[in-house]
Write a protein that holds these residues in place. Structure first.
Motif, PDB file in Angstrom:
ATOM      1  N   LEU A 129      51.644  33.511   1.551  1.00 53.98           N
ATOM      2  CA  LEU A 129      49.938  34.345   1.730  1.00 53.98           C
ATOM      3  C   LEU A 129      50.197  35.860   1.374  1.00 53.98           C
ATOM      4  O   LEU A 129      49.490  36.630   0.768  1.00 53.98           O
ATOM      5  CB  LEU A 129      48.947  33.890   2.769  1.00 53.98           C
ATOM      6  CG  LEU A 129      49.057  32.375   3.254  1.00 53.98           C
ATOM      7  CD1 LEU A 129      48.089  32.158   3.867  1.00 53.98           C
ATOM      8  CD2 LEU A 129      47.826  32.508   1.937  1.00 53.98           C
ATOM      9  N   ASN A 130      50.844  36.487   2.591  1.00 51.17           N
ATOM     10  CA  ASN A 130      50.765  37.810   2.345  1.00 51.17           C
ATOM     11  C   ASN A 130      51.397  38.062   0.868  1.00 51.17           C
ATOM     12  O   ASN A 130      50.348  38.858   0.746  1.00 51.17           O
ATOM     13  CB  ASN A 130      52.045  38.475   3.307  1.00 51.17           C
ATOM     14  CG  ASN A 130      52.390  40.281   3.242  1.00 51.17           C
ATOM     15  OD1 ASN A 130      53.239  40.297   2.825  1.00 51.17           O
ATOM     16  ND2 ASN A 130      50.722  41.006   4.357  1.00 51.17           N
ATOM     17  N   ALA A 131      52.516  37.772   0.886  1.00 56.57           N
ATOM     18  CA  ALA A 131      52.743  38.287  -0.995  1.00 56.57           C
ATOM     19  C   ALA A 131      51.923  37.962  -1.944  1.00 56.57           C
ATOM     20  O   ALA A 131      51.828  38.998  -2.691  1.00 56.57           O
ATOM     21  CB  ALA A 131      54.135  37.348  -1.140  1.00 56.57           C
ATOM     22  N   GLU A 132      51.808  37.185  -2.203  1.00 52.70           N
ATOM     23  CA  GLU A 132      49.620  36.944  -2.541  1.00 52.70           C
ATOM     24  C   GLU A 132      48.780  37.113  -2.401  1.00 52.70           C
ATOM     25  O   GLU A 132      48.405  38.521  -3.387  1.00 52.70           O
ATOM     26  CB  GLU A 132      49.942  35.428  -3.352  1.00 52.70           C
ATOM     27  CG  GLU A 132      51.041  34.977  -3.602  1.00 52.70           C
ATOM     28  CD  GLU A 132      51.576  34.860  -4.661  1.00 52.70           C
ATOM     29  OE1 GLU A 132      51.194  35.306  -5.392  1.00 52.70           O
ATOM     30  OE2 GLU A 132      52.697  34.060  -4.832  1.00 52.70           O
ATOM     31  N   LEU A 133      48.075  37.866  -1.550  1.00 55.65           N
ATOM     32  CA  LEU A 133      47.190  38.586  -1.279  1.00 55.65           C
ATOM     33  C   LEU A 133      47.396  40.204  -1.225  1.00 55.65           C
ATOM     34  O   LEU A 133      46.795  40.723  -2.391  1.00 55.65           O
ATOM     35  CB  LEU A 133      46.828  38.541   0.101  1.00 55.65           C
ATOM     36  CG  LEU A 133      45.991  37.046   0.489  1.00 55.65           C
ATOM     37  CD1 LEU A 133      45.565  36.627   1.969  1.00 55.65           C
ATOM     38  CD2 LEU A 133      44.204  36.893  -0.487  1.00 55.65           C
ATOM     39  N   ALA A 134      48.268  40.851  -0.843  1.00 53.73           N
ATOM     40  CA  ALA A 134      48.909  42.172  -0.836  1.00 53.73           C
ATOM     41  C   ALA A 134      48.871  42.011  -2.288  1.00 53.73           C
ATOM     42  O   ALA A 134      49.332  43.789  -2.986  1.00 53.73           O
ATOM     43  CB  ALA A 134      50.083  42.303  -0.171  1.00 53.73           C
TER      44      ALA A 134
ATOM     45  N   PRO B 100      42.449  50.590  -1.601  1.00 51.05           N
ATOM     46  CA  PRO B 100      43.706  49.454  -1.406  1.00 51.05           C
ATOM     47  C   PRO B 100      44.570  50.046  -0.591  1.00 51.05           C
ATOM     48  O   PRO B 100      45.160  50.843  -0.138  1.00 51.05           O
ATOM     49  CB  PRO B 100      44.551  49.411  -3.328  1.00 51.05           C
ATOM     50  CG  PRO B 100      43.147  50.379  -3.426  1.00 51.05           C
ATOM     51  CD  PRO B 100      42.897  51.199  -3.061  1.00 51.05           C
ATOM     52  N   VAL B 101      44.374  48.733   0.447  1.00 51.20           N
ATOM     53  CA  VAL B 101      45.608  48.546   1.445  1.00 51.20           C
ATOM     54  C   VAL B 101      47.374  48.143   1.045  1.00 51.20           C
ATOM     55  O   VAL B 101      47.703  48.374   0.156  1.00 51.20           O
ATOM     56  CB  VAL B 101      45.499  48.220   2.811  1.00 51.20           C
ATOM     57  CG1 VAL B 101      45.948  48.415   3.372  1.00 51.20           C
ATOM     58  CG2 VAL B 101      44.609  49.472   3.402  1.00 51.20           C
ATOM     59  N   GLY B 102      46.918  46.223   1.087  1.00 55.36           N
ATOM     60  CA  GLY B 102      47.903  45.375   0.983  1.00 55.36           C
ATOM     61  C   GLY B 102      49.172  45.452   1.582  1.00 55.36           C
ATOM     62  O   GLY B 102      49.970  45.661   1.251  1.00 55.36           O
ATOM     63  N   ASN B 103      49.087  45.758   2.938  1.00 57.77           N
ATOM     64  CA  ASN B 103      50.285  46.272   3.351  1.00 57.77           C
ATOM     65  C   ASN B 103      50.910  44.851   4.417  1.00 57.77           C
ATOM     66  O   ASN B 103      50.323  43.438   3.751  1.00 57.77           O
ATOM     67  CB  ASN B 103      49.677  46.911   4.643  1.00 57.77           C
ATOM     68  CG  ASN B 103      48.774  46.502   6.035  1.00 57.77           C
ATOM     69  OD1 ASN B 103      48.188  45.213   5.321  1.00 57.77           O
ATOM     70  ND2 ASN B 103      48.363  47.149   6.603  1.00 57.77           N
ATOM     71  N   THR B 104      52.112  44.951   5.213  1.00 58.13           N
ATOM     72  CA  THR B 104      52.314  43.274   5.587  1.00 58.13           C
ATOM     73  C   THR B 104      51.283  42.936   7.097  1.00 58.13           C
ATOM     74  O   THR B 104      50.925  43.918   8.113  1.00 58.13           O
ATOM     75  CB  THR B 104      53.890  44.664   6.523  1.00 58.13           C
ATOM     76  OG1 THR B 104      53.574  44.897   7.532  1.00 58.13           O
ATOM     77  CG2 THR B 104      54.924  44.945   5.853  1.00 58.13           C
ATOM     78  N   PRO B 105      52.202  41.579   7.403  1.00 52.79           N
ATOM     79  CA  PRO B 105      51.141  40.817   8.565  1.00 52.79           C
ATOM     80  C   PRO B 105      51.572  42.091   9.807  1.00 52.79           C
ATOM     81  O   PRO B 105      50.497  41.926  10.474  1.00 52.79           O
ATOM     82  CB  PRO B 105      51.874  40.261   8.541  1.00 52.79           C
ATOM     83  CG  PRO B 105      52.672  39.276   6.939  1.00 52.79           C
ATOM     84  CD  PRO B 105      53.001  40.500   7.281  1.00 52.79           C
ATOM     85  N   GLU B 106      52.783  42.586   9.766  1.00 50.82           N
ATOM     86  CA  GLU B 106      53.094  43.296  10.941  1.00 50.82           C
ATOM     87  C   GLU B 106      52.031  44.627  11.117  1.00 50.82           C
ATOM     88  O   GLU B 106      51.569  44.899  12.182  1.00 50.82           O
ATOM     89  CB  GLU B 106      54.766  43.937  10.891  1.00 50.82           C
ATOM     90  CG  GLU B 106      55.205  42.797  11.689  1.00 50.82           C
ATOM     91  CD  GLU B 106      56.345  42.021   9.988  1.00 50.82           C
ATOM     92  OE1 GLU B 106      55.776  40.529  10.650  1.00 50.82           O
ATOM     93  OE2 GLU B 106      55.097  42.336   8.705  1.00 50.82           O
TER      94      GLU B 106
END
Length: 322
Positions: free
Chosen positions: A267-272, A291-297
């Motif tokens: 999900l992170n890969a596709e949304l970010a 725009p941000v598109g960062n990691t879950p952490e």
């Protein structure tokens, strides 16, 4: 026979494992829950990113506006959803974190009951007035407020919202009395600002931009720790009021708690990836978003910091749950 049954059961367990689910994911349409009305800033960002995500994964991403109760209806739906990667939330830092601090009986914990996926955009908000007011700076506005205690009004998107809190913090930092006028959305508030019905607004710069560019509104300060890149000559509120409590603001995506690591990673890969795609970034930046598109952490760390900031701010202005 027993041995065959055991092997068959073991095979089913492997197929049902999070890793196996991620390999076959997504096998059906995804639901993106938006706890805000259609047409607002967050809704526009959500649909833009959702469309690009759909192109990337080959499955529809269905945007659902689940509005009501200060955003808690949509958020609660996601909090109670199965952590299978098929239902996620698009929200804002202010709405998601502040609601539980100023509203009684919120049915979820904004941190514990969700899995951060990625931040979408940094949100810039501003203090705007009508040019006819004849005010060009925070200092001039505060001077006017001191000469007219309690008579100057400010709008927000509703009682207990981030912009309500921003206005209260502004009055507190400037030691002036302001009257809060809550609205259901930015559109009517901006119209009333232009006609002089209210004195000032604290709202998203993205919603103000068309009127700023046409000269119908004047942005006198930016809320946040840094200036807005598209309007670099406009100072921040804290440049004039160093004791003003800045509130971190971001839009982003959350899943229900317990989202398995392989699904979270996908999900992170596709949304970010959607956020950071060239065409989406161009559109977001043109509308005044970063725009941000960062990691879950990284997104989780932002939420933790922002939560502490909102807790301090709510105590500072003595905003009570209603």
């Amino acid at each position: 026979m027993v041995s065959c049954r055991i092997k068959f059961a073991a095979a089913l367990l492997v197929l049902a494992s999070p890793a196996a689910m991620a390999q076959n994911y997504p096998a059906k349409p995804l639901r993106m829950i938006i706890p805000f009305p259609a047409g607002g800033t967050a809704d526009i960002i959500a649909r833009l990113v959702g469309t690009k995500m759909s192109e990337r994964i080959g499955q529809p991403v269905i945007a659902e506006n689940r509005v009501g109760a200060g955003g808690t209806i949509g958020s609660d739906l996601v909090a109670k959803s199965a952590p299978d990667g098929y239902t996620f939330l698009m929200t804002t830092t202010g709405s998601h974190l502040l609601t539980s601090l100023v509203t009684k009986n919120v049915p979820y914990d904004p941190l514990r009951d969700f899995t951060p996926i990625t931040g979408a955009t940094e949100s810039y908000s501003g203090l705007a007035v009508a040019p006819s007011l004849g005010i060009n700076s925070v200092k001039e506005l505060l001077d006017l407020a001191r000469r007219n205690p309690g008579k100057l009004t400010f709008s927000s998107a509703g009682i207990g919202t981030a912009f309500h809190l921003a206005g209260a913090l502004f009055g507190n930092a400037g030691n002036v009395a302001l009257t809060h006028v809550p609205y259901k959305g930015a559109g009517q508030a901006l119209n009333d600002l232009m006609t002089g019905t209210i004195t000032m607004t604290f709202s998203a710069i993205t919603s103000q931009l068309p009127f700023l560019r046409s000269g119908k509104l004047k942005l006198i300060a930016v809320l946040g720790s840094k200036r807005f890149g598209a309007l670099p000559d406009v100072p921040t509120v804290s440049e004039a009021l160093p004791n003003f409590e800045n509130l971190e603001a971001m839009t982003g995506f959350l899943g229900p708690a317990g989202l398995p690591a392989p699904l979270l990673s996908r999900l992170n890969a596709e949304l970010a990836g959607a956020v950071n795609s060239t065409d989406v970034r161009t559109k977001l930046e043109a509308d005044g978003n970063t725009p941000v598109g960062n990691t879950p952490e990284q997104f989780a760390a932002h939420l933790q910091r922002a939560h502490l900031s909102y807790v301090r701010a709510v105590k500072l202005v003595n905003l009570k749950p209603e």
